[in-house]
Enzyme design. Structure first.
Site, PDB file in Angstrom:
ATOM      1  N   HIS A   1      35.867  61.235  47.685  1.00 16.81           N
ATOM      2  CA  HIS A   1      37.237  60.884  48.127  1.00 16.81           C
ATOM      3  C   HIS A   1      37.419  59.369  48.246  1.00 16.81           C
ATOM      4  O   HIS A   1      38.235  58.904  49.057  1.00 16.81           O
ATOM      5  CB  HIS A   1      37.581  61.533  49.480  1.00 16.81           C
TER       6      HIS A   1
ATOM      7  N   SER B   1      44.760  35.381  33.385  1.00 15.25           N
ATOM      8  CA  SER B   1      46.196  35.508  33.537  1.00 15.25           C
ATOM      9  C   SER B   1      46.847  34.219  33.055  1.00 15.25           C
ATOM     10  O   SER B   1      46.313  33.133  33.258  1.00 15.25           O
ATOM     11  CB  SER B   1      46.529  35.757  35.012  1.00 15.25           C
TER      12      SER B   1
ATOM     13  N   LYS C   1      42.545  34.423  38.089  1.00  9.73           N
ATOM     14  CA  LYS C   1      42.400  35.833  37.720  1.00  9.73           C
ATOM     15  C   LYS C   1      41.314  36.092  36.700  1.00  9.73           C
ATOM     16  O   LYS C   1      41.066  35.317  35.793  1.00  9.73           O
ATOM     17  CB  LYS C   1      43.723  36.350  37.162  1.00  9.73           C
TER      18      LYS C   1
ATOM     19  N   ASN D   1      40.437  39.658  34.845  1.00 11.00           N
ATOM     20  CA  ASN D   1      40.844  41.058  34.770  1.00 11.00           C
ATOM     21  C   ASN D   1      39.918  41.874  33.876  1.00 11.00           C
ATOM     22  O   ASN D   1      39.369  41.346  32.908  1.00 11.00           O
ATOM     23  CB  ASN D   1      42.275  41.167  34.230  1.00 11.00           C
TER      24      ASN D   1
ATOM     25  N   GLU E   1      40.816  48.729  31.605  1.00  9.21           N
ATOM     26  CA  GLU E   1      42.170  49.236  31.862  1.00  9.21           C
ATOM     27  C   GLU E   1      42.742  49.876  30.596  1.00  9.21           C
ATOM     28  O   GLU E   1      43.454  50.878  30.646  1.00  9.21           O
ATOM     29  CB  GLU E   1      43.073  48.111  32.362  1.00  9.21           C
TER      30      GLU E   1
END
Ligand code: ARG
Length: 456
Positions: free
Chosen positions: A155, A276, A282, A284, A289
């Site tokens: 969870h 970014s 940033k 990423n 993704e």
């Protein structure tokens, strides 16, 4: 001239042509189409339908056509409806009228089904190679991190300590099942519809088994109505691709979270990270993704094809032309994602110190209960006592592992000095030493087993 123009008094409307033509995408099957046609010409010769000279001329002409496709000089004609039409049109240009004998006893319906199966079989091999690289990489990283501790979650809440190797191996197993799935449906895919004609079978005495074997299939299909319209193999490919995508998406989700500075468990290599345009700090995890995002389109391709198939009346219907683009797209998608994911896994830095910081003593509360079980207490009661210990440590504002023996003994007289040994992350992990458990030894056993499977 179209292949079927005889009965019509006017050419097709240009809008129909645009809708109907599949050459722009099915030209990807040129190799399968030419090879299928060569095998068909030889089968016609064996059946005495073509004489040796005719067959030879057709086979040589087809070899020319193949060369043109391979060297990218094939010029499509406006009437090339699909790759099958294009190949036959060009063949006849090269060898003359005898080219018109190739289509004897054959239909584009059994032809396309044959080509497409061959294409999917080749696609399976390629996807499998990419999966193999990823599994090998996961196993290598797991071996290196077999003893590194991390927080296991359920969870997304802290649950029990595990090893990084165990976490990585969980994905190796998923992907091994995917490889097994590809191999299994590959066997079902490897049957030849050629010789089914348009729907009812061919009237010429073709040895379909011989023809199937020539084409690298294991057998001919056994019912022509089914054979021309069976696209189970395409649906199975799309399902297998969707499940690969689902597994990659789950791995991606973990890595995206773990690379968040709030966790800092892993850092992606620069060459697998993106920045970014606005926020200079940033970093990423775009490849992951995209892996997660593209699972959506893989599943979309599957549901799209199933929806196309579900209402079809018997045998070939043009709806079936909708089968190829989703399969091509899912293949292209997997072939784009898999090497990138493999690269991320291979090059990411694992921060053992940060992973250790992610462990919280309360993750040992199950171990405390198990301690009491070993002293003879029924598990249900032990669970309750360990729960009270968690509560006590929270009330006192101390770590769960900071409770004194006296405090523990106030909860149960079964606690003794040796409880300290149960209250360590290493002990917790090492104690889970069964097959499939998280102990370094169990992880090494998994690694050995996967390496054995990979070597077969
Ligand atoms: N381009 C067609 C397809 O992909 C080939 C089969 C056409 N058959 C026909 N009867 N129109 O399905």
């Amino acid at each position: 001239m179209t292949l079927w123009g005889g009965v019509f008094s006017e050419p097709s409307d240009e809008h129909l042509r645009k809708l109907n033509d599949s050459f722009p995408f099915d030209k990807r099957m040129f190799r399968e189409d030419v090879t299928g046609s060569i095998a068909w010409a030889n089968a016609l010769a064996r059946a005495g339908v073509l004489n040796g000279q005719e067959a030879e001329s057709i086979v040589n002409g087809l070899a020319e056509v193949l060369k043109e496709f391979e060297s990218d000089v094939f010029v499509a004609a406006p009437d090339d409806e699909d790759v099958h039409t294009a190949v036959e049109r060009r063949l006849t240009e090269i060898i003359g009228e005898v080219g018109g004998k190739l289509h004897t006893g054959r239909s584009r319906n059994d032809q396309v089904a044959t080509d497409f199966r061959k294409w999917v079989l080749a696609a399976i091999t390629e996807v499998d190679q990419h999966l193999d690289s990823l599994v090998v990489t996961l196993v290598e990283r797991a071996d290196e991190q077999a003893e590194t501790l991390m927080a296991g979650w359920t969870h997304v809440q802290p649950a029990q300590p595990i090893t990084v190797g165990h976490w990585l191996m969980s994905f190796a197993w998923m992907l091994l099942r995917d490889r097994e799935r590809l191999a299994e449906f590959g066997r079902r895919c490897a049957v030849s519809p050629l010789g089914n004609g348009a729907l009812a079978g061919t009237p010429y005495p073709i040895d379909r088994l011989e023809l199937a074997l020539q084409l690298g299939f294991s057998a001919p299909t056994q019912n022509s109505l089914d054979g021309v319209s069976d696209r189970d193999f395409a649906a199975e490919f799309l399902f297998a691709a969707s499940l690969v995508g689902t597994h990659l998406s789950r791995l991606a989700e973990d890595i995206i979270l773990f690379s968040n500075p709030a966790f800092g468990y892993v850092t992606l290599a620069d060459r697998y990270s993106t920045g970014s345009s606005l926020m200079p700090q940033k970093r990423n995890a775009d490849p992951m993704e995209l892996a997660r995002g593209k699972a959506g389109r893989l599943i979309g391709n599957l549901t799209g094809l199933l929806t196309t198939l579900k209402g079809l009346p018997s045998t070939y219907n043009k709806d079936l032309q909708e089968d190829k683009e989703p399969v091509f797209d899912s293949f292209d998608t997997l072939v784009a994602i898999l090497p990138a994911v493999t690269g991320v896994v291979r090059t990411m830095t694992v921060h053992a110190d940060k992973l250790r910081d992610g462990l919280v003593p309360e993750m040992l509360s199950t171990d405390l209960a198990d301690y009491l079980v070993k002293k003879g207490m029924p598990f249900r009661q032990a669970h309750h006592v360990a729960g009270r210990a968690v509560r006590l440590s929270r009330e006192k504002g101390i770590g769960f592992d900071q409770l004194s023996l006296e405090e523990l003994r106030s909860l149960s007289p079964l606690f003794a000095e040796d409880v300290a040994q149960s209250m360590s992350y290493d002990a917790s992990v090492s104690s889970r030493n069964v097959t499939g458990g998280t102990s370094p030894e169990s992880v090494r056993a998994q690694i050995a087993e996967v390496r054995r499977i990979l070597s077969q």
